[in-house]
Design an enzyme around this catalytic site. Structure first.
Site, mmCIF file in Angstrom:
data_model
loop_
_atom_site.group_PDB
_atom_site.id
_atom_site.type_symbol
_atom_site.label_atom_id
_atom_site.label_comp_id
_atom_site.label_asym_id
_atom_site.label_seq_id
_atom_site.Cartn_x
_atom_site.Cartn_y
_atom_site.Cartn_z
ATOM 1 N N MET A 84 0.852 -1.197 0.000
ATOM 2 C CA MET A 84 0.000 0.000 0.000
ATOM 3 C C MET A 84 0.878 1.232 0.000
ATOM 4 O O MET A 84 1.800 1.353 0.786
ATOM 5 C CB MET A 84 -0.884 -0.018 1.247
ATOM 6 C CG MET A 84 -1.799 1.163 1.368
ATOM 7 S SD MET A 84 -3.017 1.219 0.068
ATOM 8 C CE MET A 84 -3.962 -0.223 0.511
ATOM 9 N N ASN A 116 1.184 4.155 1.384
ATOM 10 C CA ASN A 116 0.552 4.898 2.461
ATOM 11 C C ASN A 116 0.838 6.380 2.407
ATOM 12 O O ASN A 116 0.037 7.181 2.890
ATOM 13 C CB ASN A 116 1.010 4.341 3.805
ATOM 14 C CG ASN A 116 0.369 2.997 4.082
ATOM 15 O OD1 ASN A 116 -0.760 2.939 4.526
ATOM 16 N ND2 ASN A 116 1.075 1.921 3.776
ATOM 17 N N ASP A 146 9.090 0.440 -3.444
ATOM 18 C CA ASP A 146 8.499 1.560 -2.707
ATOM 19 C C ASP A 146 8.616 1.374 -1.203
ATOM 20 O O ASP A 146 8.797 0.276 -0.695
ATOM 21 C CB ASP A 146 7.023 1.706 -3.080
ATOM 22 C CG ASP A 146 6.228 0.445 -2.742
ATOM 23 O OD1 ASP A 146 6.681 -0.655 -3.121
ATOM 24 O OD2 ASP A 146 5.178 0.556 -2.089
ATOM 25 N N GLU A 147 8.496 2.483 -0.513
ATOM 26 C CA GLU A 147 8.295 2.534 0.943
ATOM 27 C C GLU A 147 9.336 1.752 1.748
ATOM 28 O O GLU A 147 9.041 1.202 2.802
ATOM 29 C CB GLU A 147 6.882 2.049 1.290
ATOM 30 C CG GLU A 147 5.817 2.958 0.730
ATOM 31 C CD GLU A 147 4.409 2.491 1.005
ATOM 32 O OE1 GLU A 147 3.517 3.358 0.997
ATOM 33 O OE2 GLU A 147 4.190 1.291 1.217
ATOM 34 N N ASN A 148 10.547 1.743 1.254
ATOM 35 C CA ASN A 148 11.638 1.213 2.068
ATOM 36 C C ASN A 148 12.184 2.357 2.906
ATOM 37 O O ASN A 148 12.873 3.241 2.401
ATOM 38 C CB ASN A 148 12.738 0.623 1.176
ATOM 39 C CG ASN A 148 13.981 0.282 1.968
ATOM 40 O OD1 ASN A 148 13.907 -0.022 3.161
ATOM 41 N ND2 ASN A 148 15.129 0.336 1.302
#
Length: 689
Positions: free
Chosen positions: A1, A3, A324-326
């Site tokens: 997701m 976020n 993404d989102e690391n």
């Protein structure tokens, strides 16, 4: 997701304009038609092709077996709509109504980016001729042909028309996240059928996440046996889906998320992690720390073997690596990784991920694949032969295009955020006034609707995808100037009924859930309620109604829709009513019926919700619906008398709306703003004030 998109409001342009520019002048006649997506050019003509049992389909040119099978399925759907059994069969004839399909090239064995999807459809009183360069183009034309079916006292017919059509963007996709909640093959197949019906071209199959690893690996069986709760797709099942999609002119692009979103990888292979394990499948939604170790050669050896296996399994030219989102928390906490960064002159985690991405890119290029990833992979020194998938928005997509990267937009198309179709519909990958030149615009490939899977089950997923995805599909296919929201909804309603023939459950699941919640057959009061409430938007469900991936998705919030039809109709009526110089008697009568219905349903819901434990969390909504009805009736009464109430009445009613407007059970009334407008009108405060 994704976020962080919570900080980015869906981008939209809210002016509704008439169809114009490069659309044919005959296009305005679409007000009486139900075509969706709107073709590039439509010229309505006099006459019609009458349908009877002798109707037949014939083929000329390079008709692949896939096209013949597709036409057969279209004929079956046509029989279902008309209750006719067509005896004409296939083959050229000299008499009787028929559709001739002419194709120049069979096209590719599998759909691929850049394939010609254009078609020309001409219908007169004698026959219909569908011409296309490729079999995929003919498939798109067949869907338009089927939408043209009309009926009247004299029977079924196709109106005489000339249509010349092609997609505006080559990349028109739907992401289905099966990692957070596994979706059986039959769910995927019926949604692929619906994708073909609205002319989508790409199934983006999100297969790995913190919550599940859903693809069988022959080389590393611990990935799927330990990382999936036993819910994964065998390689034979994956081939089945790829073939099923190809038969409908749809590409399948897999996503294996890395280096973050990696918990399920590490359950069976903790040696790949940036910090020691053990690891367990994540049961909660959100962003989590487990990350692949980017400095170990063993990581790349493992991924080389795995991605080579997947490249052979998935024939499409593209593989999505997520990216993404690391947040890099495990990298920051690992002394060896920090030492490696210092030794190599890597300044931060963004540069370290670029190092990782370049290593993965070499593996994919070796296997003849194009790498695709979310915005985070976009770094200045990344090679240009990657595709940027943007959740950040048009600006980020344009910046990538200006620097030579191709890209796909998903910001504005996040259907899991529960925004209405109207907001998605007006988001354009290339909005009017874009500062990109023609070469840069060509790098914007299109867009994808994203069905992230935190809050969908096999029961409810159709109702979350459709019908808003059909609106997005039109945005990606039709000319930019097609932006009439009211007409979009009109055509969407017609399409919604037609898509049920494909097995979609988007319409039928709501009464099923409501009967289950109430424990009774009589659910009319509940149906009135869910017609005016919607799930909370963005990621508020996380906070307001916490659940794990193992919890059932069968609550009232799962029955409610993102585009509550009763609320949409009410808000339309209010805008019509309050802008009239004189009160519209018909609108007033309809509003009175609505308010009386709310009051009646609200009263009936009080014992229903009290006696159903499954509805206890939403008990307040019953009396609140009653109160909304009473407030509306009072406002109408003042308007009909022609005398404005005192200031105290207005203040009291607006104050009463405040607590009602607050979400309960992660649900909110979608009619509050309309009632505020009506209260102000009753108090003599006009729209211009």
């Amino acid at each position: 997701m994704k976020n962080r998109i919570v900080r980015l409001r869906l981008v939209g342009w809210f002016g509704v304009i008439l169809l114009a520019a490069n659309i044919s002048s005959g296009q305005t006649d679409l007000q009486s038609r139900n075509l969706m997506s709107v073709p590039s050019k439509v010229v309505w003509k006099t006459g019609k092709l009458t349908l009877n049992k002798e109707f037949a389909v014939s083929f000329k040119g390079a008709a692949h077996t896939r096209l013949r099978k597709y036409a057969g399925r279209v004929m079956t759907r046509l029989e279902g709509r008309t209750v006719m059994s067509f005896s004409g069969g296939s083959g050229s004839r000299t008499s009787g109504p028929q559709l001739t399909i002419e194709t120049k090239f069979a096209g590719n064995n599998l759909p691929r980016l850049g394939e010609d999807e254009s078609y020309r459809l001409e219908i007169d009183t004698n026959r219909a001729v569908l011409s296309a360069a490729t079999n995929v183009g003919a498939m798109r034309g067949l869907e338009t042909f089927l939408q043209l079916l009309e009926g009247g006292e004299e029977g079924f017919y196709f109106p005489a028309v000339l249509i010349e059509d092609k997609p505006r963007f080559p990349w028109r996709g739907l992401l289905i996240d099966v990692a957070r909640h596994y979706q059986p093959l039959e769910v995927l197949k019926r949604n692929i059928d619906a994708m073909a019906a609205v002319k989508l071209y790409v199934l983006h199959w999100h297969l790995t996440e913190d919550q599940g690893f859903r693809v069988e690996s022959k080389n590393f069986p611990k990935l799927h046996t330990l990382g999936s709760d036993g819910l994964f797709y065998t390689q034979q099942e994956i081939r089945e889906i790829i073939s099923y999609a190809a038969d409908r002119g749809i590409r399948v692009v897999p996503e294996f998320d890395m280096p973050g979103h990696a918990t399920s990888w590490l359950v069976g292979h903790p040696e790949l992690a940036s910090l020691p394990g053990p690891y367990q499948i994540e049961r909660n939604p959100g962003i989590f720390d487990p990350t692949l170790n980017p400095i170990k050669e063993e990581t790349y050896q493992f991924l080389d073997t795995f991605l080579t296996e997947m490249a052979a399994l998935f024939p499409d030219s593209h593989i999505h690596i997520g990216g993404d989102e690391n947040e890099g928390k495990q990298w920051d906490a690992n002394p060896e990784i920090q030492a490696f960064m210092k030794q190599k002159g890597i300044k931060d985690n963004h540069q370290l991920q670029t190092y990782f991405n370049k290593r993965i890119l070499k593996i994919l290029e070796k296997n003849g694949k194009v790498m695709m990833g979310w915005d985070e992979i976009f770094q200045p020194d990344l090679p240009k032969d990657v595709v940027i998938h943007s959740w950040r928005g048009q600006k980020a997509l344009a910046e990538a295009a200006q620097q030579g990267y191709t890209g796909v937009l998903s910001n504005g198309y996040y259907i899991d955020l529960m925004y209405p179709a109207s907001e998605h519909y007006l988001v354009d990958p290339l909005p009017a006034g874009t500062g990109l030149n023609s070469e840069e615009q060509a790098r914007v490939l299109g867009g994808e609707a994203t069905m992230w899977g935190e809050w969908v089950s096999p029961e409810t997923i159709d109702s979350r995808i459709w019908m808003r995805t059909a609106a997005i599909a039109e945005r990606l296919w039709s000319p930019r100037e097609v932006r009439d929201v009211d007409d979009m909804y009109r055509r969407l309603d017609a399409l919604s009924i037609r898509l049920e023939e494909l097995g979609l459950t988007h319409r039928r699941i709501q009464p099923v859930l409501l009967r289950r919640l109430a424990g009774a057959k009589e659910i009319s009061a509940l149906q009135t309620l869910v017609s005016v409430i919607e799930p909370v938007k963005q990621y508020q469900r996380y906070q307001q109604r916490p659940q794990t991936m193992l919890d059932p998705l069968t609550g009232l919030i799962d029955a409610a829709q993102a585009d509550a039809p009763g609320a949409r109709n009410f808000n339309r009526l209010i805008d019509q009513f309050r802008t009239e110089k004189q009160n519209d008697a018909d609108a007033a009568a309809e509003l009175r019926n609505i308010f009386s219905g709310w009051r009646k349903a609200g009263i009936e819901l009080i014992p229903v919700m009290r006696n159903s434990p499954a509805l206890h969390e939403a008990q307040e909504l019953g009396p609140e619906l009653r109160d909304l009805g009473e407030i509306g009736l009072e406002a109408l009464e003042y308007l009909e008398k022609g005398s404005a109430p005192g200031k105290e009445w207005r203040e009291e009613k607006l104050k009463r709306l405040e607590p009602i407007s607050k979400p309960k059970a992660a649900l909110e009334f979608a009619v509050i703003e309309g009632l505020r407008k009506l209260i102000n009108k009753a108090a003599g405060i006009t729209a211009s004030n």
